[in-house]
Motif scaffolding. Structure first.
Motif, PDB file in Angstrom:
ATOM      1  N   HIS A 536       0.830  -1.204   0.000  1.00  0.00           N
ATOM      2  CA  HIS A 536       0.000   0.000   0.000  1.00  0.00           C
ATOM      3  C   HIS A 536       0.863   1.252   0.000  1.00  0.00           C
ATOM      4  N   ALA A 537       0.262   2.324  -0.462  1.00  0.00           N
ATOM      5  CA  ALA A 537       0.843   3.642  -0.216  1.00  0.00           C
ATOM      6  C   ALA A 537       0.132   4.198   1.006  1.00  0.00           C
ATOM      7  N   VAL A 538       0.906   4.793   1.912  1.00  0.00           N
ATOM      8  CA  VAL A 538       0.308   5.340   3.127  1.00  0.00           C
ATOM      9  C   VAL A 538       0.715   6.801   3.258  1.00  0.00           C
ATOM     10  N   GLY A 539      -0.263   7.633   3.518  1.00  0.00           N
ATOM     11  CA  GLY A 539       0.015   9.059   3.660  1.00  0.00           C
ATOM     12  C   GLY A 539      -0.217   9.500   5.084  1.00  0.00           C
ATOM     13  N   LYS A 540       0.168  10.717   5.350  1.00  0.00           N
ATOM     14  CA  LYS A 540      -0.134  11.280   6.667  1.00  0.00           C
ATOM     15  C   LYS A 540      -1.636  11.502   6.762  1.00  0.00           C
ATOM     16  N   LYS A 541      -2.095  11.864   7.936  1.00  0.00           N
ATOM     17  CA  LYS A 541      -3.527  11.962   8.196  1.00  0.00           C
ATOM     18  C   LYS A 541      -4.222  12.897   7.198  1.00  0.00           C
ATOM     19  N   ASP A 542      -3.630  14.060   6.985  1.00  0.00           N
ATOM     20  CA  ASP A 542      -4.305  15.058   6.146  1.00  0.00           C
ATOM     21  C   ASP A 542      -3.811  15.039   4.714  1.00  0.00           C
ATOM     22  N   PHE A 543      -3.267  13.914   4.297  1.00  0.00           N
ATOM     23  CA  PHE A 543      -2.660  13.900   2.967  1.00  0.00           C
ATOM     24  C   PHE A 543      -3.681  14.240   1.879  1.00  0.00           C
ATOM     25  N   ALA A 544      -4.876  13.632   1.968  1.00  0.00           N
ATOM     26  CA  ALA A 544      -5.893  13.842   0.932  1.00  0.00           C
ATOM     27  C   ALA A 544      -6.356  15.297   0.931  1.00  0.00           C
ATOM     28  N   ARG A 545      -6.319  15.951   2.081  1.00  0.00           N
ATOM     29  CA  ARG A 545      -6.734  17.349   2.132  1.00  0.00           C
ATOM     30  C   ARG A 545      -5.626  18.244   1.559  1.00  0.00           C
ATOM     31  N   ASP A 546      -4.370  17.946   1.947  1.00  0.00           N
ATOM     32  CA  ASP A 546      -3.249  18.792   1.521  1.00  0.00           C
ATOM     33  C   ASP A 546      -2.891  18.569   0.053  1.00  0.00           C
TER      34      ASP A 546
END
Lengths: 602, 345
Positions: A536-546
């Protein structure tokens, strides 16, 4: 004896500090980063050979012609290894850390020498600082100060402080009591006793402490390189984890060259600054003769200064004329990123390197400024959870990295799988004709020396191997799983293959070893390893927002085993340090792929 | 008025020093207090030093003489008692005032020279002036004068470790003289030197003293040195001053067995003088007999007494005959053991 929950108290304390003193850590971070960036900018600015020349002139001034020639040769060697930038960033870290350490340690040492209570209090603190394994505070350091050079800098300062304090205290205490009394008897003020008598006479010992501080700082900076501080440590670590013996030796040698340079220069400096040392070297110079005089020839301070300034000016001039943008221009319609920085983290697993540098190229062509950083898995997940990293591409779920996902459940965003299924397996060389499945291992322990060569004891697959797989096939009494590290396992595999010895190791797919060596995955008819995982690719919590655009691109990202192995092969072929160019070349060889990976609407 | 006065000085190290002083005043002994953790180093020391005098404090190691010396310039603070320098109580001074006194009025010469190894001979000699803030040129000039005074001109640029022990101590002396301090405290200053050099240094000190007329407190464990140098000698034992007098007082009238046991090794012919053994009542010596001053040591009478059979005339400070010394008198004085002490022995 009741269990004392010191560990959980420490965790609570770290949490509390993080939430309440964020501003303070931020300020410290700003100051230290500023210092480091400044020094690094100065050291890294000139052309490598010019900078080597400047450092050689310094060596000439401090130690003589022979030292200068050797210094230049050593530094030129670093440049020829292609490690110059890393070496300068390591040097900057060492200089900044040593500077801060000394500015703190010397006054503390003076204080301790004059006050027995302070000395008694400091001693255990210094013991802790010196012996507590650095990784223990490197990770909290990452929590407080984010990924980058600062946690490493702080760990370095903590680690190299004790000899500075101790040697200063010792030096001052060693000064003959009668001399101090004589100074008092002539009415010297206490602070002048320090500056006119104690410090000058303690200087040789203090300078020995300075030397220790710098050498310890260098050794710690290399370790800190493994936690994201960059520089030669990162090169060493990357080389070791990829079983790149040559690269390891080269970056190791670069560290040695820096160490010797710093050691000899501080040694010479101590003779320069202390009055007694100046006398001793003047005497030595008088008694020297012939060739020795030429080798020991040292220019005057003025000449040396002129030399350094001239070289620095040449360097400045070259930057002015040779400067100019080398950044690829991005077509207006495709400039989605508008120069925004996005931080990509990876740990040195091959598919992580491949996918990360692939995306670095893609994002750059879309106008982002991708900042790529190598870290260990632990610090990387921590950094993502802290929001100090934006995204990473190599999350093996639901087994290998599940512990991190559980731990930081609400602080990470799963951006979906892009490769799968993976598999875990035991592997033998193809020449082991009669071993084809796990069941075939039974009764052959003698052949394999009763050993299965494993990887890090903490890895999820090691637990599964011990708890499930061996039991399922009745191998648990017969074989012992030797835990080591991935690189050790690979080195052992390489060694056995070269000697055509029997060997069985843990391995997983995808892995470059399957492309490089002739290996055979042992079949698992009982399905003991369980189902394969997905990457998987994993982003920080607000990745989709930022980064909504990137998030949507990554969600649609898929890669086949064929594509991934050809990309890994291309990167392997390009060699270390050229991952970005290699991935770019691979991307160019697949026209239309950028648009497929990162479609631009309209 | 005396230049330096010590009044009932006590110094007790260790636990509860003030209480220990009270008990000492009440007659408690040193060993009693030691058992309670207090270490009396100096007990009830009083003396006066006149301007221009060399006052020697003589005692074995552990007698408290170095502690006593360090109370005179405030390096150690007395537990009780006062030190008056030109009538000014040093024990009551603030640290800054005390430093001022040390840099101008009282300087010190150390047993192991205590020269600063990172300074040249000249800069060592100039140290006291530097502390006082005297401008560089002036202090170098004055330091050079002091070096010349001790016979070290031309060694300015040398370093202490290039000098012999005697020369190093001369630098120490120059450093003390350069500040023009009137009071010199000398702490076993010649003890670390070998005997011949020590004698030279004693001679040089006496020679310098004729010119400079400093007030000197000199500590030694060597009674011969004390007798050679001291205008007055205080003998210390176990922290107390057991006798305070001139060399002759001590030689002729030792206060107790302890002092008497010391003087057995003293060269009496160099301490006793013609004035001390002459017979004032005897008639004038025959014509042609030699005439000597009253302070001539007996050793210097041997030659004239050997030449003639008759006595030698002793003249007073005005040159008038004050008495005569005979061979018998000299031999008797040299062989004499103090009567009352011998009785005890």
């Amino acid at each position: 004896m009741p269990r004392i929950h010191l560990g959980s108290w420490a965790e609570t304390a770290v949490d509390w500090l993080q939430s309440h003193l964020g501003g303070l850590f931020g300020a410290v971070n700003t100051v230290l980063s500023g210092l480091y960036d400044g020094v690094n900018a100065v050291l890294g600015a000139p052309d490598a050979l010019l900078m080597a020349g400047i450092l050689a002139v310094v060596a000439w001034w401090l130690r003589g012609l022979a030292a200068a020639v050797l210094a230049f040769a050593g530094l030129a060697l670093i440049d020829s290894f292609g490690l110059w930038d890393e070496a300068m960033s390591t040097l900057s870290l060492v200089l900044v850390a040593s500077l801060i350490t000394l500015v703190t340690a010397v006054p503390l040492g003076v204080w301790a020498a004059r006050n027995a209570a302070v000395s008694r209090t400091l001693r255990p603190v210094l013991d802790v600082m010196q012996t507590m394994p650095a990784f223990v505070y490197l990770i909290p350091g990452v929590m407080f100060f984010s990924i980058g050079p600062i946690p490493g800098l702080i760990a370095t300062i903590v680690f190299s402080m004790p000899p500075g304090v101790r040697m200063t205290e010792l030096g001052i205490r060693q000064v003959d009591e009668e001399l101090v009394e004589a100074a008092r008897a002539f009415g010297t003020q206490p602070r002048h006793i320090l500056t006119r008598v104690q410090l000058p006479l303690a200087l040789p010992t203090i300078m020995a402490g300075v030397n220790q501080v710098i050498m310890l700082a260098l050794s710690m900076v290399v370790i800190a390189g493994m936690a994201g501080a960059g520089g030669l440590g990162e090169s060493v670590y990357a080389a070791v984890t990829q079983v790149d013996i040559g690269g390891g030796v080269e970056s190791g040698l670069a560290v040695v060259v820096l160490a010797m340079y710093l050691d000899r220069m501080t040694g010479a400096l101590s003779r320069r600054v202390s009055p007694l040392g100046r006398r001793a070297s003047a005497k030595a110079a008088r008694s020297a003769s012939g060739a020795a005089t030429v080798l020991r020839h040292r220019p005057g301070t003025a000449v040396a200064t002129v030399g350094v300034v001239v070289l620095a000016l040449v360097a400045g001039g070259m930057r002015l004329t040779g400067g100019g943008g080398d950044r690829e221009s991005v077509a207006a319609g495709q400039n989605v990123g508008q120069g925004r920085t996005v931080k990509l983290g990876y740990f040195p697993w091959d598919e992580a390197v491949a996918s990360t540098y692939l995306w670095q190229n893609v994002l750059e062509r879309r106008g982002y400024r991708p900042d790529v950083k190598q870290l260990d898995p632990g610090p990387l997940y921590t950094a993502l959870a802290q929001g100090q990293m934006d995204v990473q591409f190599d999350s093996w779920l639901p087994t290998t990295h599940q512990q991190y996902m559980d731990r930081y459940r609400d602080k990470l965003t799963d951006l979906g799988a892009w490769y799968g299924p993976t598999s875990l397996e035991l592997t033998v060389p193809s020449y082991m004709k009669d071993v084809n499945s796990l069941a075939d291992l039974k009764g052959k322990a003698g052949q394999f020396g009763g050993r299965i060569v494993g990887i890090e004891a903490s890895a999820g697959m090691m637990g599964k191997l011990n708890d499930t797989v061996l039991k399922e096939y009745g191998l648990d009494g017969e074989y012992k799983v030797v835990s080591s590290s991935t690189s050790t396992m690979l080195a052992e595999l390489d060694r056995a293959l070269k000697k055509k010895e029997p060997v069985v190791t843990t391995l997983w797919s995808p892995h470059w070893a399957y492309g490089t060596y002739d290996l055979k995955k042992l079949e698992d008819p009982k399905g003991a390893w369980g189902k394969g995982e997905e990457i998987h690719a994993v982003g920080k919590k607000d990745f989709a927002r930022d980064f909504p655009q990137i998030a949507s691109w990554v969600k649609d990202f898929r890669m086949s085993e064929k594509d991934l192995s050809s990309l890994e092969a291309e990167i392997q072929k390009g060699g270390k340090g050229k991952e970005k160019q290699s991935a770019g070349r691979w991307l160019d060889a697949h026209p239309g792929l950028v648009d497929k990976l990162a479609p631009v609407s309209g | 008025m005396s230049r330096l006065t010590a009044e009932h000085l006590y110094k007790v190290f260790g636990r509860r020093p003030e209480a220990a002083v009270e008990r000492l005043k009440g007659g408690a002994g040193r060993d009693e207090l030691r058992a309670d953790g207090a270490m009396p180093a100096v007990i009830d020391a009083s003396f006066e030093v006149e301007a221009g005098q060399i006052f020697v404090v003589m005692g074995l190691s552990g007698s408290g003489k170095s502690t006593l010396l360090r109370m005179l310039n405030g390096l150690l603070e007395p537990t009780a008692g006062r030190v008056l320098y030109d009538g000014r109580d040093l024990t009551g001074l603030a640290p800054a005032e005390l430093r001022e006194v040390r840099s101008r009025g009282i300087s010190m010469v150390f047993q192991h020279f205590a020269l600063f190894p990172h300074r040249t001979v000249l800069d060592n000699a100039a140290y006291g002036l530097e502390v006082r803030g005297v401008p560089r040129e002036e202090r170098r000039e004055r330091a050079a004068e002091a070096l010349e005074l001790v016979g070290l001109s031309g060694w300015d640029a040398s370093w202490p470790d290039e000098l012999s022990g005697g020369m190093q101590q001369r630098v120490g002396l120059a450093r003390a003289l350069a500040t023009d301090a009137d009071l010199l405290l000398m702490d076993e200053s010649f003890s670390a030197l070998d005997p011949l050099i020590r004698r030279d240094m004693q001679d040089q000190l006496l020679h310098l003293q004729k010119q400079l007329k400093k007030t000197i407190v000199f500590i030694t464990h060597d009674l011969n040195e004390a007798m050679r140098l001291g205008d007055r000698i205080a003998v210390m034992r176990d922290g107390r001053i057991v006798q305070n007098g001139t060399a002759e007082d001590i030689l002729v009238r030792p206060a107790n067995d302890y002092v008497a046991s010391f003087i057995q090794d003293v060269d009496r012919s160099r301490v006793l003088t013609a004035g001390a053994v002459m017979d004032p009542a005897a008639g004038p010596a025959p014509e042609g007999a030699a005439t000597v001053a009253a302070d001539t040591p007996l050793a210097d009478l041997f030659a004239p007494l050997a030449k003639d059979d008759g006595p030698v005339t002793v003249a007073d400070e005005h040159g008038e005959p004050a008495g005569v010394v005979t061979r018998d008198a000299v031999l008797a004085a040299l062989g004499e053991q103090p009567a009352e002490v011998t009785a005890h022995a």
